[in-house]
Design an enzyme around this catalytic site. Structure first.
Site, PDB file in Angstrom:
ATOM      1  N   PRO A  98      38.239  49.119  45.673  1.00  0.00           N
ATOM      2  CA  PRO A  98      39.464  48.676  46.351  1.00  0.00           C
ATOM      3  C   PRO A  98      40.623  48.537  45.371  1.00  0.00           C
ATOM      4  CG  PRO A  98      37.831  46.897  46.198  1.00  0.00           C
ATOM      5  CD  PRO A  98      37.147  48.152  45.749  1.00  0.00           C
ATOM      6  N   THR A 142      44.760  47.637  45.291  1.00  0.00           N
ATOM      7  CA  THR A 142      46.055  47.234  45.846  1.00  0.00           C
ATOM      8  C   THR A 142      47.149  48.118  45.256  1.00  0.00           C
ATOM      9  OG1 THR A 142      45.387  44.971  46.274  1.00  0.00           O
ATOM     10  CG2 THR A 142      47.724  45.323  45.807  1.00  0.00           C
ATOM     11  N   HIS A 148      36.002  40.452  50.952  1.00  0.00           N
ATOM     12  CA  HIS A 148      36.447  40.249  49.557  1.00  0.00           C
ATOM     13  C   HIS A 148      36.210  38.783  49.182  1.00  0.00           C
ATOM     14  CE1 HIS A 148      38.480  40.629  45.865  1.00  0.00           C
ATOM     15  NE2 HIS A 148      39.656  41.079  46.259  1.00  0.00           N
ATOM     16  N   ALA A 186      35.666  38.025  45.849  1.00  0.00           N
ATOM     17  CA  ALA A 186      35.718  38.133  44.381  1.00  0.00           C
ATOM     18  C   ALA A 186      37.113  37.776  43.866  1.00  0.00           C
ATOM     19  CB  ALA A 186      35.352  39.563  43.973  1.00  0.00           C
ATOM     20  N   ASN A 187      37.271  37.904  42.551  1.00  0.00           N
ATOM     21  CA  ASN A 187      38.579  37.907  41.872  1.00  0.00           C
ATOM     22  C   ASN A 187      39.467  36.698  42.152  1.00  0.00           C
ATOM     23  OD1 ASN A 187      37.766  40.260  40.741  1.00  0.00           O
ATOM     24  ND2 ASN A 187      39.042  41.609  41.999  1.00  0.00           N
ATOM     25  N   TYR A 211      40.104  34.897  44.823  1.00  0.00           N
ATOM     26  CA  TYR A 211      40.796  34.693  46.101  1.00  0.00           C
ATOM     27  C   TYR A 211      40.042  33.653  46.955  1.00  0.00           C
ATOM     28  CZ  TYR A 211      43.475  38.534  44.290  1.00  0.00           C
ATOM     29  OH  TYR A 211      44.272  39.290  43.469  1.00  0.00           O
ATOM     30  N   ARG A 231      31.964  41.725  48.377  1.00  0.00           N
ATOM     31  CA  ARG A 231      32.271  41.872  46.950  1.00  0.00           C
ATOM     32  C   ARG A 231      32.296  40.508  46.272  1.00  0.00           C
ATOM     33  NH1 ARG A 231      37.047  44.838  43.307  1.00  0.00           N
ATOM     34  NH2 ARG A 231      35.473  46.152  42.398  1.00  0.00           N
ATOM     35  N   ASN A 291      42.153  34.979  37.915  1.00  0.00           N
ATOM     36  CA  ASN A 291      42.732  34.077  38.936  1.00  0.00           C
ATOM     37  C   ASN A 291      41.943  32.789  39.134  1.00  0.00           C
ATOM     38  OD1 ASN A 291      44.917  35.680  39.721  1.00  0.00           O
ATOM     39  ND2 ASN A 291      43.733  36.748  41.285  1.00  0.00           N
ATOM     40  N   GLY A 313      37.730  52.436  39.917  1.00  0.00           N
ATOM     41  CA  GLY A 313      39.064  52.032  40.330  1.00  0.00           C
ATOM     42  C   GLY A 313      40.125  52.916  39.710  1.00  0.00           C
ATOM     43  N   ARG A 314      40.507  52.587  38.462  1.00  0.00           N
ATOM     44  CA  ARG A 314      41.630  53.281  37.835  1.00  0.00           C
ATOM     45  C   ARG A 314      41.431  54.789  37.766  1.00  0.00           C
ATOM     46  NH1 ARG A 314      41.296  49.015  33.134  1.00  0.00           N
ATOM     47  NH2 ARG A 314      39.170  49.200  33.941  1.00  0.00           N
TER      48      ARG A 314
HETATM   49  C1  LIG Z   1      46.007  48.560  40.516  1.00  0.00           C
HETATM   50  C2  LIG Z   1      44.769  47.772  40.822  1.00  0.00           C
HETATM   51  C3  LIG Z   1      44.639  47.173  42.059  1.00  0.00           C
HETATM   52  C4  LIG Z   1      43.466  46.477  42.395  1.00  0.00           C
HETATM   53  N1  LIG Z   1      43.329  45.946  43.649  1.00  0.00           N
HETATM   54  C5  LIG Z   1      42.145  45.404  44.036  1.00  0.00           C
HETATM   55  C6  LIG Z   1      41.934  44.993  45.387  1.00  0.00           C
HETATM   56  O1  LIG Z   1      42.795  45.145  46.259  1.00  0.00           O
HETATM   57  N2  LIG Z   1      40.742  44.444  45.693  1.00  0.00           N
HETATM   58  C7  LIG Z   1      39.749  44.273  44.759  1.00  0.00           C
HETATM   59  O2  LIG Z   1      38.666  43.770  45.094  1.00  0.00           O
HETATM   60  N3  LIG Z   1      39.925  44.669  43.479  1.00  0.00           N
HETATM   61  C8  LIG Z   1      41.080  45.249  43.107  1.00  0.00           C
HETATM   62  N4  LIG Z   1      41.240  45.709  41.824  1.00  0.00           N
HETATM   63  C9  LIG Z   1      40.086  45.747  40.935  1.00  0.00           C
HETATM   64  C10 LIG Z   1      39.402  47.128  41.038  1.00  0.00           C
HETATM   65  O3  LIG Z   1      38.786  47.295  42.303  1.00  0.00           O
HETATM   66  C11 LIG Z   1      38.332  47.296  39.958  1.00  0.00           C
HETATM   67  O4  LIG Z   1      37.444  46.211  40.064  1.00  0.00           O
HETATM   68  C12 LIG Z   1      38.941  47.346  38.563  1.00  0.00           C
HETATM   69  O5  LIG Z   1      39.994  48.293  38.486  1.00  0.00           O
HETATM   70  C13 LIG Z   1      37.873  47.702  37.528  1.00  0.00           C
HETATM   71  O6  LIG Z   1      37.313  48.978  37.817  1.00  0.00           O
HETATM   72  P1  LIG Z   1      37.737  50.256  36.938  1.00  0.00           P
HETATM   73  O7  LIG Z   1      37.404  49.913  35.513  1.00  0.00           O
HETATM   74  O8  LIG Z   1      36.886  51.393  37.464  1.00  0.00           O
HETATM   75  O9  LIG Z   1      39.204  50.474  37.126  1.00  0.00           O
HETATM   76  C14 LIG Z   1      42.421  46.365  41.442  1.00  0.00           C
HETATM   77  C15 LIG Z   1      42.583  46.943  40.185  1.00  0.00           C
HETATM   78  C16 LIG Z   1      43.718  47.651  39.878  1.00  0.00           C
HETATM   79  C17 LIG Z   1      43.831  48.314  38.518  1.00  0.00           C
END
Ligand SMILES: Cc1cc2nc3c(=O)[nH]c(=O)nc-3n(C[C@H](O)[C@H](O)[C@H](O)COP(=O)(O)O)c2cc1C
Length: 364
Positions: A25, A27, A177, A179-180, A182, A229, A237, A320-321
């Protein structure tokens, strides 16, 4: 197993997915319209990424109260359902699968998003961070208002409405969601939950809302189309709790009773080896404790993704990225094509730029 374990098919709930490369996911703040509805841009962006074994959408707020960032899409109104319907139809036509991530930010918000009212949380504890206001200026967080006991039922009802909207919008499933840092994570951890009613105190009480949400949304979707998640060792956070390990051991062992589509876990962002209450290697620790489909995320490249699956520590890896800049990521993994680097400046702004203009790889 082959050294390309990521590319083997996998069963996830009632679905047979062609590969184990999930889109995490993300954002992206492109719902700039007053309805906070997905647009044609979203349709293009997600369709470009339909080669993922599973797409999990950007976090989508379940209610106006659940918002904390500019221009994030919602999943509670007719206009939002209509916008998402275009997305899901197009992703399905391209052969993909897509789950909607349901989100309530709790205290990770600003009064600017709530007509001057305070954001809500389990307890009145300021997360002490800075956030983007609707105009993208950076502002310090405030001390949130503790939710009254009577309001928690309303939040469960908001999850129910969002889950129904997601069904109507044609998604294949939903991801809760939790996690993170929230709202649901705020309830789980005692640094943010100091309640004295049945939603606070011991481990079981702090987890109560998570299971009430799961009971409510699985009644709509069936457990085999619902994922969750969690970030057991996350410090994004949120402050460390006094008993993170015991808290998440309890939650994850209890999730075995649900037969969910999957459990989506995040490895820590920074090493937590020095913190005795945190789990340093999340997949390794929870794989033997969780008996369903396990998705793992955070900082994986292709080699480490193949390795974690081949070792049996996870069934899918969420990227993600890499999915931001490589819309055809599984195909690049298959062919060994070079990977493009994502441009951080356009993660949260920029309209089409940095959103739908990363091309699929074409061999020279
Ligand atoms: C631009 C951006 C937006 C993100 N938005 C969300 C989100 O909406 N929900 C979520 O659970 N994690 C979000 N994350 C976390 C990513 O889902 C992921 O856990 C994180 O990028 C690490 O994975 P990666 O190393 O493959 O990028 C976001 C990360 C980035 C970089």
């Amino acid at each position: 197993m082959s050294d390309q374990a990521l590319l083997n098919p996998v069963k996830l709930g009632r679905y047979n997915l062609p590969n184990r490369v999930a889109m995490s996911p993300l954002t992206r703040n492109r719902a700039t319209n007053p309805e906070h509805a997905p647009t044609e841009l979203h349709t293009t962006y997600y369709t470009q990424r339909a080669g993922a074994g599973l797409i999990i959408t950007e976090a989508s707020q379940i209610s106006p109260q659940g918002v904390g960032y500019p221009n994030t899409p919602g999943i509670y109104s007719d206009a939002q359902v209509a916008g998402w319907r275009h997305v899901t139809d197009a992703v399905h036509a391209a052969g993909g699968h897509i789950f909607c991530q349901l989100w309530h930010v709790g205290r990770i918000s600003l009064p600017d998003f709530h007509a001057g009212e305070l954001p809500v949380a389990p307890s009145a504890v300021n997360p002490e961070t800075t956030l983007y206001a609707p105009d993208f200026s950076q502002k310090p967080t405030v001390t949130p208002r503790a939710l009254d006991h009577s309001e928690i039922k309303g939040i469960i009802e908001d999850y129910v409405r969002a889950a129904r909207c997601a069904l109507e919008a044609g998604f294949d499933g939903i991801e809760v969601h939790a996690a993170n840092g929230y709202l649901l994570n705020q309830f789980l951890i005692d640094s943010s939950n100091q309640r004295t009613d049945e939603y606070g105190g011991n481990i079981e009480n702090r987890a109560r809302i998570v299971f009430e949400v799961l009971d409510a949304v699985t009644a709509i979707w069936g457990a085999d189309r619902v994922g969750i998640r969690l970030s057991p060792s996350g410090l994004f956070n949120i402050g460390a709790g006094s008993d993170n390990r015991a808290q998440f051991d309890y939650v994850i062992e209890r999730l075995n009773d649900y037969a969910l589509a999957y459990l989506h876990l995040m490895e820590p962002f920074a090493p937590v080896d020095e913190m005795p209450n945190m789990v340093p290697h999340v997949a390794q620790h929870y794989r033997p404790r969780y008996h369903g489909t396990l998705m793992i995320n955070n900082g994986f490249d292709q080699a480490r993704g193949n390795e974690v699956i081949a070792q049996g520590h996870a069934d899918l890896v969420a990227y993600g990225r890499l999915f931001i800049s490589n819309p055809d990521l599984p195909a690049r993994f298959a062919t060994g094509a070079p990977l493009a680097e994502p441009d951080q400046d356009t993660f949260y702004v920029g309209g089409e730029k940095g959103y739908i203009d990363y091309p699929a790889y074409v061999a020279a």
